[in-house]
Design a protein around this motif. Structure first.
Motif, PDB file in Angstrom:
ATOM      1  N   ARG A  43      35.456  31.498  24.852  1.00 15.11           N
ATOM      2  CA  ARG A  43      35.223  31.427  23.396  1.00 15.11           C
ATOM      3  C   ARG A  43      35.314  32.808  22.759  1.00 15.11           C
ATOM      4  NH1 ARG A  43      31.418  27.477  24.434  1.00 15.11           N
ATOM      5  NH2 ARG A  43      29.713  28.982  24.517  1.00 15.11           N
ATOM      6  N   ALA A  44      34.828  33.816  23.486  1.00 16.33           N
ATOM      7  CA  ALA A  44      34.770  35.171  22.919  1.00 16.33           C
ATOM      8  C   ALA A  44      36.128  35.863  22.920  1.00 16.33           C
ATOM      9  CB  ALA A  44      33.763  36.014  23.707  1.00 16.33           C
ATOM     10  N   ALA A  45      37.026  35.462  23.819  1.00 17.60           N
ATOM     11  CA  ALA A  45      38.320  36.154  23.953  1.00 17.60           C
ATOM     12  C   ALA A  45      39.138  36.051  22.673  1.00 17.60           C
ATOM     13  CB  ALA A  45      39.091  35.569  25.127  1.00 17.60           C
ATOM     14  N   GLU A  96      26.913  41.893  27.290  1.00 17.24           N
ATOM     15  CA  GLU A  96      26.800  43.161  26.544  1.00 17.24           C
ATOM     16  C   GLU A  96      28.124  43.522  25.875  1.00 17.24           C
ATOM     17  OE1 GLU A  96      25.302  46.200  29.180  1.00 17.24           O
ATOM     18  OE2 GLU A  96      23.460  45.038  29.493  1.00 17.24           O
ATOM     19  N   ILE A  97      29.216  43.259  26.582  1.00 15.34           N
ATOM     20  CA  ILE A  97      30.539  43.552  26.017  1.00 15.34           C
ATOM     21  C   ILE A  97      30.753  42.713  24.758  1.00 15.34           C
ATOM     22  CG2 ILE A  97      33.041  43.218  26.394  1.00 15.34           C
ATOM     23  CD1 ILE A  97      32.237  45.541  28.063  1.00 15.34           C
ATOM     24  N   ILE A  98      30.387  41.410  24.845  1.00 12.12           N
ATOM     25  CA  ILE A  98      30.584  40.520  23.694  1.00 12.12           C
ATOM     26  C   ILE A  98      29.736  41.005  22.509  1.00 12.12           C
ATOM     27  CG2 ILE A  98      30.301  38.146  22.839  1.00 12.12           C
ATOM     28  CD1 ILE A  98      30.919  37.216  25.759  1.00 12.12           C
ATOM     29  N   GLU A  99      28.489  41.398  22.811  1.00  8.84           N
ATOM     30  CA  GLU A  99      27.595  41.846  21.736  1.00  8.84           C
ATOM     31  C   GLU A  99      28.051  43.157  21.098  1.00  8.84           C
ATOM     32  OE1 GLU A  99      23.741  41.867  23.591  1.00  8.84           O
ATOM     33  OE2 GLU A  99      23.966  39.714  23.993  1.00  8.84           O
ATOM     34  N   SER A 100      28.678  44.018  21.909  1.00  9.84           N
ATOM     35  CA  SER A 100      28.980  45.364  21.396  1.00  9.84           C
ATOM     36  C   SER A 100      30.416  45.529  20.888  1.00  9.84           C
ATOM     37  CB  SER A 100      28.689  46.405  22.482  1.00  9.84           C
ATOM     38  OG  SER A 100      29.584  46.205  23.563  1.00  9.84           O
ATOM     39  N   THR A 101      31.191  44.431  20.860  1.00 11.91           N
ATOM     40  CA  THR A 101      32.563  44.552  20.348  1.00 11.91           C
ATOM     41  C   THR A 101      32.779  43.562  19.202  1.00 11.91           C
ATOM     42  OG1 THR A 101      33.324  42.981  22.029  1.00 11.91           O
ATOM     43  CG2 THR A 101      33.634  45.318  22.526  1.00 11.91           C
ATOM     44  N   GLU A 103      34.455  40.691  16.922  1.00  9.33           N
ATOM     45  CA  GLU A 103      35.166  39.426  17.121  1.00  9.33           C
ATOM     46  C   GLU A 103      36.640  39.612  16.737  1.00  9.33           C
ATOM     47  OE1 GLU A 103      34.018  34.827  16.037  1.00  9.33           O
ATOM     48  OE2 GLU A 103      32.971  36.445  15.026  1.00  9.33           O
ATOM     49  N   TYR A 104      37.535  38.909  17.392  1.00  7.57           N
ATOM     50  CA  TYR A 104      38.989  38.955  17.121  1.00  7.57           C
ATOM     51  C   TYR A 104      39.579  40.359  17.252  1.00  7.57           C
ATOM     52  CZ  TYR A 104      37.461  34.617  14.928  1.00  7.57           C
ATOM     53  OH  TYR A 104      36.854  33.418  14.676  1.00  7.57           O
ATOM     54  N   SER A 105      38.996  41.194  18.124  1.00  5.97           N
ATOM     55  CA  SER A 105      39.569  42.537  18.299  1.00  5.97           C
ATOM     56  C   SER A 105      40.180  42.658  19.689  1.00  5.97           C
ATOM     57  CB  SER A 105      38.484  43.612  18.124  1.00  5.97           C
ATOM     58  OG  SER A 105      37.536  43.527  19.177  1.00  5.97           O
ATOM     59  N   GLY A 111      37.449  44.836  26.947  1.00  8.63           N
ATOM     60  CA  GLY A 111      36.093  44.809  27.519  1.00  8.63           C
ATOM     61  C   GLY A 111      35.897  43.608  28.424  1.00  8.63           C
ATOM     62  N   LEU A 112      36.410  42.450  27.971  1.00  5.05           N
ATOM     63  CA  LEU A 112      36.250  41.225  28.767  1.00  5.05           C
ATOM     64  C   LEU A 112      37.046  41.301  30.075  1.00  5.05           C
ATOM     65  CD1 LEU A 112      36.377  38.474  25.983  1.00  5.05           C
ATOM     66  CD2 LEU A 112      34.392  39.150  27.342  1.00  5.05           C
ATOM     67  N   ILE A 113      38.223  41.908  30.000  1.00  9.61           N
ATOM     68  CA  ILE A 113      39.026  42.077  31.221  1.00  9.61           C
ATOM     69  C   ILE A 113      38.289  43.008  32.182  1.00  9.61           C
ATOM     70  CG2 ILE A 113      41.161  43.094  32.167  1.00  9.61           C
ATOM     71  CD1 ILE A 113      42.635  42.037  29.697  1.00  9.61           C
ATOM     72  N   PHE A 114      37.788  44.095  31.629  1.00 11.26           N
ATOM     73  CA  PHE A 114      37.045  45.087  32.397  1.00 11.26           C
ATOM     74  C   PHE A 114      35.863  44.429  33.146  1.00 11.26           C
ATOM     75  CE2 PHE A 114      34.267  49.102  31.798  1.00 11.26           C
ATOM     76  CZ  PHE A 114      34.831  49.731  32.890  1.00 11.26           C
ATOM     77  N   ALA A 115      35.061  43.668  32.376  1.00  9.78           N
ATOM     78  CA  ALA A 115      33.852  43.068  32.955  1.00  9.78           C
ATOM     79  C   ALA A 115      34.185  41.920  33.912  1.00  9.78           C
ATOM     80  CB  ALA A 115      32.942  42.578  31.825  1.00  9.78           C
ATOM     81  N   SER A 116      35.184  41.096  33.557  1.00  4.73           N
ATOM     82  CA  SER A 116      35.465  39.939  34.417  1.00  4.73           C
ATOM     83  C   SER A 116      36.181  40.359  35.703  1.00  4.73           C
ATOM     84  CB  SER A 116      36.253  38.869  33.671  1.00  4.73           C
ATOM     85  OG  SER A 116      37.464  39.390  33.190  1.00  4.73           O
ATOM     86  N   GLN A 117      36.919  41.474  35.656  1.00  4.73           N
ATOM     87  CA  GLN A 117      37.541  41.935  36.919  1.00  4.73           C
ATOM     88  C   GLN A 117      36.469  42.403  37.901  1.00  4.73           C
ATOM     89  OE1 GLN A 117      41.150  44.400  35.709  1.00  4.73           O
ATOM     90  NE2 GLN A 117      41.953  43.007  37.234  1.00  4.73           N
ATOM     91  N   LYS A 118      35.360  42.917  37.361  1.00 13.86           N
ATOM     92  CA  LYS A 118      34.250  43.309  38.254  1.00 13.86           C
ATOM     93  C   LYS A 118      33.681  42.069  38.946  1.00 13.86           C
ATOM     94  CE  LYS A 118      32.791  47.334  35.591  1.00 13.86           C
ATOM     95  NZ  LYS A 118      31.650  48.002  34.946  1.00 13.86           N
ATOM     96  N   VAL A 119      33.590  40.975  38.186  1.00  6.98           N
ATOM     97  CA  VAL A 119      33.101  39.708  38.762  1.00  6.98           C
ATOM     98  C   VAL A 119      34.046  39.273  39.881  1.00  6.98           C
ATOM     99  CG1 VAL A 119      32.698  37.244  38.311  1.00  6.98           C
ATOM    100  CG2 VAL A 119      31.977  38.947  36.620  1.00  6.98           C
ATOM    101  N   GLU A 120      35.349  39.305  39.598  1.00  7.95           N
ATOM    102  CA  GLU A 120      36.334  38.870  40.599  1.00  7.95           C
ATOM    103  C   GLU A 120      36.270  39.751  41.851  1.00  7.95           C
ATOM    104  OE1 GLU A 120      37.682  36.007  40.566  1.00  7.95           O
ATOM    105  OE2 GLU A 120      36.778  35.777  38.594  1.00  7.95           O
ATOM    106  N   HIS A 121      36.136  41.047  41.646  1.00  4.85           N
ATOM    107  CA  HIS A 121      36.072  41.951  42.805  1.00  4.85           C
ATOM    108  C   HIS A 121      34.833  41.674  43.659  1.00  4.85           C
ATOM    109  CE1 HIS A 121      39.436  44.845  42.524  1.00  4.85           C
ATOM    110  NE2 HIS A 121      39.531  44.278  41.346  1.00  4.85           N
ATOM    111  N   TYR A 122      33.743  41.344  43.001  1.00  2.00           N
ATOM    112  CA  TYR A 122      32.522  41.003  43.748  1.00  2.00           C
ATOM    113  C   TYR A 122      32.773  39.754  44.597  1.00  2.00           C
ATOM    114  CZ  TYR A 122      27.802  39.616  44.887  1.00  2.00           C
ATOM    115  OH  TYR A 122      26.681  39.243  45.592  1.00  2.00           O
TER     116      TYR A 122
END
Ligand SMILES: [Fe+2]
Length: 175
Positions: A43-45, A96-101, A103-105, A111-122
């Motif tokens: 939804r946030a993307a 935090e990324i969603i809160e600090s960026t 909308e529609y940017s 930020g979402l790519i940055f954070a979700s790639q960390k999830v995938e790497h984990y």
């Protein structure tokens, strides 16, 4: 090295199995919480491409839960969860990324790519090690199931990397 592992397992098989089960429970908790987080990320993307990556991975994540449940059945253990503190931190980072960026940017998508790639790497690190331990414990069917999930996590991470590359290109064109 092989001798070391063989000797080690001979004496510590039960302990290694316990570690393995805890690792599986940790991942079951992580995947169940990811199911709740992924729709929020979609939804946030900003870009439709990124939304689609999150939506596809949501479907895959449900498969990962089903596979973990099969793994538990296969080794004759109840499919219990264990709170995964690492995943709590990673999901919080997404929020935090969603809160600090804005909308529609495009910054939000970065930020979402940055954070979700960390999830995938984990997840890649976790499933890779669990698959290897499954092999050591001679759970070959289980190792195969974990490998399937590992492959999908790697694919999801690659899609995120490809999107980041495409964005770099687009931003370069815009300049
Ligand atoms: Fe997963």
């Amino acid at each position: 090295m092989k001798n070391y592992i063989t000797q080690h397992v001979k004496h510590n098989g039960a302990k290694l199995r316990k570690l393995f089960i805890n690792g599986l429970r940790d991942m079951l908790w992580a995947e169940k919480n990811l199911i709740k987080a992924l729709p929020k990320l979609a939804r946030a993307a900003t870009s439709d491409d990124l939304k689609v990556v999150f939506e596809i991975h949501l479907t895959e994540t449900q498969q990962h839960i089903n596979r973990l449940e099969r793994v538990f059945r296969n080794i004759g253990e109840p499919a219990k969860t264990k709170k995964c503190t690492a995943m709590i931190g990673l999901i919080n980072e997404c929020s935090e990324i969603i809160e600090s960026t804005e909308e529609y940017s495009s910054v939000r998508d970065w930020g979402l790519i940055f954070a979700s790639q960390k999830v995938e790497h984990y997840e890649i690190a976790s499933y890779g090690t669990l698959r290897t331990i499954a092999n050591i414990l001679r759970y070959s069917e289980v190792a195969e199931l974990l490998q399937q999930t590992l492959d999908e996590e790697i694919q999801a991470n690659t899609k995120l990397s490809d999107l980041a590359d495409a964005y770099i290109y687009m931003e370069a064109v815009l300049d």
